[in-house]
Design an enzyme around this catalytic site. Structure first.
Site, mmCIF file in Angstrom:
data_model
loop_
_atom_site.group_PDB
_atom_site.id
_atom_site.type_symbol
_atom_site.label_atom_id
_atom_site.label_comp_id
_atom_site.label_asym_id
_atom_site.label_seq_id
_atom_site.Cartn_x
_atom_site.Cartn_y
_atom_site.Cartn_z
ATOM 1 C CB SER A 206 -0.967 -0.018 1.188
ATOM 2 O OG SER A 206 -0.277 -0.200 2.403
ATOM 3 N N GLY B 200 -0.042 4.623 -0.096
ATOM 4 C CA GLY B 200 -0.727 5.884 0.209
ATOM 5 C C GLY B 200 -1.471 6.396 -1.005
ATOM 6 N N GLY C 126 -1.774 4.457 -4.278
ATOM 7 C CA GLY C 126 -2.599 3.249 -4.383
ATOM 8 C C GLY C 126 -1.875 1.980 -3.981
ATOM 9 N N GLY D 60 -5.355 0.951 5.448
ATOM 10 C CA GLY D 60 -4.687 -0.311 5.102
ATOM 11 C C GLY D 60 -5.533 -1.513 5.510
ATOM 12 C CG ASP D 61 -6.465 -1.890 9.466
ATOM 13 O OD1 ASP D 61 -5.357 -2.432 9.274
ATOM 14 O OD2 ASP D 61 -6.673 -1.091 10.392
HETATM 15 O O1 LIG Z 1 0.363 -1.329 16.733
HETATM 16 P P1 LIG Z 1 -0.351 -1.961 15.578
HETATM 17 O O2 LIG Z 1 -1.046 -3.206 16.011
HETATM 18 O O3 LIG Z 1 0.513 -2.171 14.400
HETATM 19 O O4 LIG Z 1 -1.433 -0.904 15.077
HETATM 20 C C1 LIG Z 1 -2.505 -0.534 15.881
HETATM 21 C C2 LIG Z 1 -3.396 0.437 15.170
HETATM 22 O O5 LIG Z 1 -2.814 1.720 15.127
HETATM 23 O O6 LIG Z 1 -3.649 0.094 13.838
HETATM 24 C C3 LIG Z 1 -5.001 0.415 13.494
HETATM 25 C C4 LIG Z 1 -5.005 1.146 12.213
HETATM 26 O O7 LIG Z 1 -4.490 0.324 11.207
HETATM 27 C C5 LIG Z 1 -5.574 1.110 14.690
HETATM 28 O O8 LIG Z 1 -6.941 0.897 14.811
HETATM 29 C C6 LIG Z 1 -4.801 0.378 15.716
HETATM 30 O O9 LIG Z 1 -5.012 0.577 17.007
#
Ligand SMILES: O=P(O)(O)OC[C@@]1(O)O[C@H](CO)[C@@H](O)[C@@H]1O
Length: 308
Positions: A216, A218, A221, A247-248
């Site tokens: 990913s 930004g 794309g 990203g999720d």
């Molecule tokens: O510390 P990690 O587990 O890498 O990231 C945690 C986090 O920042 O990622 C999400 C956004 O992608 C937030 O909802 C979450 O709490």
């Protein structure tokens, strides 16, 4: 169902204000809090897309209870293992005037060896019932650094494909276990491979064991390197908003596409549109459904030649 794993679950706090005054007092305009951690966000998006999903991972203390109550209120199915120490909070500060977001991540709990073994037992029950497993986010202290490699191996025994979104050793040390897909961002890709060239980095992760890589990038794309070919998919415009969770959303779309066997160009188109629509949502784990429908036909996907 798609099983998402969030080993370092979080209570995500989001503050919105015009701009941060460093060394000053900052009065926030709005404050929101909800269950988070990357896998939780992936499940929220999958659920909104109508895909059955179960959240597992580790959660503890009062924050852990709040996370569970929030998931129940949202109608999301969870099988989180309760641990003794307190789950972390994260704070995302969204500066609306600047279009910037700053994130603070607490380290989270220390997980005991007994708790980790307990989680492996739970995962051994859940993973074989899934159509795909998503492993997302940082590892809390106490969890072995090859944890994701172990979880990939356990799923693959049952023919269940695994999508991995991780950074540092949690990513590098699990590639040999053969994830179906890894989704690093540009910085994670560079840390894992030492190259700032996304195509070269993606090819290196494939050579190290990942079946497919989607980076990913930004506003630029997604760049995909897969056994079927390589593609770059771009949003039609620069999207301003809160990029936390974008990203999720891409991981959710890519996993849904993996399970359905959607052709790669269409899979990437959906992932880019969903990711952009997630930036337009004020909180991580959400997306603007109308924007998703508007952007979908406007995403460009072009083949990339790996030799160039
Ligand atoms: O510390 P990690 O587990 O890498 O990231 C945690 C986090 O920042 O990622 C999400 C956004 O992608 C937030 O909802 C979450 O709490």
């Amino acid at each position: 169902m798609i099983l998402t794993v969030t080993l370092n679950a979080a209570l995500d706090v989001t503050y919105q204000l015009d701009r941060i005054q460093r060394r000053g007092s900052n009065r926030v305009r709005t404050a929101a809090q909800r269950a988070g951690g990357k896998g939780v966000n992936v499940s929220r998006v999958l659920d909104a897309l109508g895909r059955p999903t179960v959240i597992t991972g580790l959660a503890g203390g009062r924050n852990g209870l709040t996370v569970r109550a929030d998931l129940a209120a949202a109608g999301l199915r969870e099988q989180l293992l309760t641990i003794e120490q307190e789950s972390r909070r994260t704070v995302a500060v969204v500066e609306e005037a600047e279009g910037d977001t700053t994130i603070f991540l607490e380290p989270g709990p220390v997980v005991s060896a007994t708790e980790w073994r307990g989680f492996l037992d739970l995962y051994r029950e859940l993973a074989p019932t899934a159509s795909a497993v998503v492993l997302s986010g940082s590892l809390p202290l106490g969890v072995p650094r090859d944890a994701y490699g172990v979880l990939i191996g356990l799923a693959r025994i049952h023919g269940v494909p695994v999508v991995l979104d991780a950074d540092g050793a949690a990513l590098s040390d699990s590639l040999a276990a053969g994830p179906a897909l890894v989704k690093p961002n540009a910085a994670e890709l560079e840390r894992a491979t030492g190259t700032g060239d996304p195509l070269a980095g993606a090819l290196a992760l494939r050579a190290a064991g990942a079946r497919a890589v989607v980076a990913s990038l930004g506003p630029a794309g997604l760049l995909a390197c897969t056994p079927e070919g390589s593609w770059q998919a771009r949003p039609p415009e620069r999207i301003a908003g809160n990029p936390t969770g974008a990203g999720d959303a891409a991981v959710a779309a890519l996993t849904a596409g993996l399970v359905a066997g959607t052709p790669w160009p269409e899979r990437l188109r959906r992932a880019v549109a969903l990711s952009a629509a997630a930036v337009l949502s004020p909180l991580a784990g959400g997306f603007d459904a109308a924007a998703y429908r508007r952007l979908l036909p406007l995403v460009s996907v072009r083949a990339v030649h790996e030799g160039i």
